[in-house]
Design a protein around this motif. Structure first.
Motif, PDB file in Angstrom:
ATOM      1  N   LEU A  49     102.327   9.786  56.032  1.00 30.67           N
ATOM      2  CA  LEU A  49     103.605  10.163  55.416  1.00 30.67           C
ATOM      3  C   LEU A  49     104.810   9.481  56.059  1.00 30.67           C
ATOM      4  O   LEU A  49     105.841   9.327  55.416  1.00 30.67           O
ATOM      5  CB  LEU A  49     103.770  11.685  55.459  1.00 30.67           C
ATOM      6  CG  LEU A  49     102.730  12.461  54.630  1.00 30.67           C
ATOM      7  CD1 LEU A  49     102.856  13.946  54.879  1.00 30.67           C
ATOM      8  CD2 LEU A  49     102.882  12.161  53.141  1.00 30.67           C
ATOM      9  N   GLY A  50     104.704   9.117  57.319  1.00 26.59           N
ATOM     10  CA  GLY A  50     105.809   8.405  57.966  1.00 26.59           C
ATOM     11  C   GLY A  50     107.062   9.245  58.127  1.00 26.59           C
ATOM     12  O   GLY A  50     107.038  10.462  57.950  1.00 26.59           O
ATOM     13  N   ASP A  51     108.164   8.578  58.444  1.00 23.03           N
ATOM     14  CA  ASP A  51     109.410   9.281  58.758  1.00 23.03           C
ATOM     15  C   ASP A  51     110.399   9.217  57.594  1.00 23.03           C
ATOM     16  O   ASP A  51     111.564   9.538  57.744  1.00 23.03           O
ATOM     17  CB  ASP A  51     110.014   8.675  60.038  1.00 23.03           C
ATOM     18  CG  ASP A  51     111.088   9.578  60.629  1.00 23.03           C
ATOM     19  OD1 ASP A  51     111.099  10.786  60.298  1.00 23.03           O
ATOM     20  OD2 ASP A  51     111.928   9.068  61.398  1.00 23.03           O
ATOM     21  N   GLY A  52     109.938   8.774  56.421  1.00 25.49           N
ATOM     22  CA  GLY A  52     110.858   8.658  55.290  1.00 25.49           C
ATOM     23  C   GLY A  52     111.088   9.980  54.584  1.00 25.49           C
ATOM     24  O   GLY A  52     110.803  11.047  55.119  1.00 25.49           O
ATOM     25  N   GLY A  53     111.597   9.922  53.383  1.00 27.66           N
ATOM     26  CA  GLY A  53     111.825  11.125  52.589  1.00 27.66           C
ATOM     27  C   GLY A  53     113.092  11.856  52.976  1.00 27.66           C
ATOM     28  O   GLY A  53     113.954  11.313  53.663  1.00 27.66           O
ATOM     29  N   CYS A  54     113.185  13.102  52.497  1.00 25.51           N
ATOM     30  CA  CYS A  54     114.364  13.933  52.757  1.00 25.51           C
ATOM     31  C   CYS A  54     114.568  14.094  54.261  1.00 25.51           C
ATOM     32  O   CYS A  54     113.627  14.344  55.005  1.00 25.51           O
ATOM     33  CB  CYS A  54     114.167  15.298  52.093  1.00 25.51           C
ATOM     34  SG  CYS A  54     115.373  16.534  52.583  1.00 25.51           S
ATOM     35  N   ALA A  55     115.823  13.924  54.707  1.00 24.09           N
ATOM     36  CA  ALA A  55     116.133  14.006  56.126  1.00 24.09           C
ATOM     37  C   ALA A  55     115.749  15.367  56.699  1.00 24.09           C
ATOM     38  O   ALA A  55     115.450  15.488  57.888  1.00 24.09           O
ATOM     39  CB  ALA A  55     117.625  13.746  56.364  1.00 24.09           C
ATOM     40  N   ARG A  56     115.758  16.397  55.848  1.00 22.01           N
ATOM     41  CA  ARG A  56     115.404  17.738  56.335  1.00 22.01           C
ATOM     42  C   ARG A  56     113.922  18.030  56.160  1.00 22.01           C
ATOM     43  O   ARG A  56     113.186  18.143  57.129  1.00 22.01           O
ATOM     44  CB  ARG A  56     116.227  18.799  55.605  1.00 22.01           C
ATOM     45  CG  ARG A  56     117.657  18.903  56.086  1.00 22.01           C
ATOM     46  CD  ARG A  56     118.328  20.155  55.550  1.00 22.01           C
ATOM     47  NE  ARG A  56     118.014  21.320  56.348  1.00 22.01           N
ATOM     48  CZ  ARG A  56     118.917  21.956  57.106  1.00 22.01           C
ATOM     49  NH1 ARG A  56     120.162  21.543  57.160  1.00 22.01           N
ATOM     50  NH2 ARG A  56     118.560  23.010  57.810  1.00 22.01           N
ATOM     51  N   CYS A  57     113.491  18.146  54.888  1.00 21.56           N
ATOM     52  CA  CYS A  57     112.123  18.640  54.658  1.00 21.56           C
ATOM     53  C   CYS A  57     111.080  17.530  54.695  1.00 21.56           C
ATOM     54  O   CYS A  57     109.889  17.807  54.760  1.00 21.56           O
ATOM     55  CB  CYS A  57     112.055  19.409  53.349  1.00 21.56           C
ATOM     56  SG  CYS A  57     112.221  18.374  51.882  1.00 21.56           S
ATOM     57  N   GLY A  58     111.513  16.279  54.627  1.00 23.05           N
ATOM     58  CA  GLY A  58     110.567  15.170  54.741  1.00 23.05           C
ATOM     59  C   GLY A  58     109.825  14.823  53.463  1.00 23.05           C
ATOM     60  O   GLY A  58     109.051  13.880  53.441  1.00 23.05           O
ATOM     61  N   LEU A  59     110.045  15.594  52.404  1.00 23.41           N
ATOM     62  CA  LEU A  59     109.341  15.284  51.151  1.00 23.41           C
ATOM     63  C   LEU A  59     110.001  14.089  50.458  1.00 23.41           C
ATOM     64  O   LEU A  59     111.188  13.829  50.660  1.00 23.41           O
ATOM     65  CB  LEU A  59     109.330  16.512  50.243  1.00 23.41           C
ATOM     66  CG  LEU A  59     108.390  17.633  50.728  1.00 23.41           C
ATOM     67  CD1 LEU A  59     108.555  18.890  49.894  1.00 23.41           C
ATOM     68  CD2 LEU A  59     106.930  17.176  50.715  1.00 23.41           C
ATOM     69  N   PRO A  60     109.224  13.351  49.657  1.00 25.77           N
ATOM     70  CA  PRO A  60     109.787  12.153  49.012  1.00 25.77           C
ATOM     71  C   PRO A  60     111.031  12.486  48.188  1.00 25.77           C
ATOM     72  O   PRO A  60     111.120  13.550  47.577  1.00 25.77           O
ATOM     73  CB  PRO A  60     108.649  11.682  48.108  1.00 25.77           C
ATOM     74  CG  PRO A  60     107.421  12.231  48.731  1.00 25.77           C
ATOM     75  CD  PRO A  60     107.807  13.537  49.335  1.00 25.77           C
TER      76      PRO A  60
END
Ligand SMILES: [Zn+2]
Ligand SMILES: [Zn+2]
Length: 248
Positions: A49-60
């Motif tokens: 999943l890496g460190d991308g996505g939403c800054a809070r929840c981490g989801l795409p």
């Protein structure tokens, strides 16, 4: 028997065994070059999943969202940042179960190895807190699987590990098959920070093995917040991600 062998000799023995036995892939047990990693064919089976996505929840994120997803903007979750190494699937699940029930404690190192790149901006200091087990469960299992992973991460990140402040004061029934609301109710009041301990202004990094609905981690976060924690992050091994959340 083992307990009477002086520690340096035991450690030496272990080092020799580690040296003599080839490293094996945590997924398929094939011989690999470096201990604690997946072989290339198991590695590609995992959805990292890496460190991308939403800054809070981490989801795409959707194409129209900037840094934080619309859901987190509308209702900020109790955890400031959530990251997981891998999407929950057969292989990550088997790793977590073999650590927890199969006592394959070396797998904690494998999990930590792939969680370590998810470190945050902790220049101001942070403490690592594994999601605790109830003391009866700890007694029967003999170890807290998240505690083992947190111990490895504490070394990797050079951060203090705190396994005493956060306590699970109530045994909870397995949450499997429950709705989000039922889960939330089931873990309400299950965690507390030990009396007399204040975490004012601290950044707390919760460590867990598997993230499903987040109810357990959120209950932990509420207890930590009551004790004064300023920022709470959650780093876990695997998280359940609905296919629709990945297809974006
Ligand atoms: Zn493999
Ligand atoms: Zn979000």
């Amino acid at each position: 028997m083992a307990s009477v062998v002086p520690r340096p000799i035991r450690d030496l023995g272990k080092a020799l065994i580690d040296f003599a036995l080839p490293a094996r892939c945590a997924g398929c047990a094939d011989v690999i070059e470096e201990p604690g990693v997946f072989c290339p064919s198991c590695w590609v089976k995992n959805l990292w999943l890496g460190d991308g996505g939403c800054a809070r929840c981490g989801l795409p994120l959707e194409g129209t969202e900037a840094e934080t997803c619309a859901r987190c903007l509308e209702r900020p979750p109790p955890i400031d940042r959530i990251r997981a190494a891998v999407a929950y699937d057969d292989l990550p699940r088997s790793i977590a179960l073999r650590l927890k029930y199969g006592r394959k404690v070396a797998l904690a190192r494998t999990m930590a190895r792939y969680m370590a790149p998810l470190s945050g901006n902790w220049a101001g200091g942070a403490i690592l807190v594994p999601v605790p087990l109830h003391r009866w469960r700890l007694w029967s299992r003999g170890f807290n699987q998240s505690g083992l992973v947190a111990c490895e991460l504490a070394k990797a990140w050079n951060l203090p590990l705190d396994q005493r402040s956060l306590r699970r004061i109530r045994r909870t029934v397995p949450l499997k098959g429950m709705s989000v609301l039922q889960r939330r109710k089931a873990v309400a009041g299950a965690f507390t920070v030990a009396e007399g301990i204040r975490l004012d202004g601290r950044t707390v990094v919760l460590i867990d093995d598997v993230l499903t609905s987040g109810s357990t981690a959120e209950a932990c976060a509420r207890a930590l917040r009551r004790a004064g924690a300023a920022r709470i992050e959650l780093i876990c091994w695997a998280r359940v991600v609905r296919p629709a959340q990945l297809m974006r």
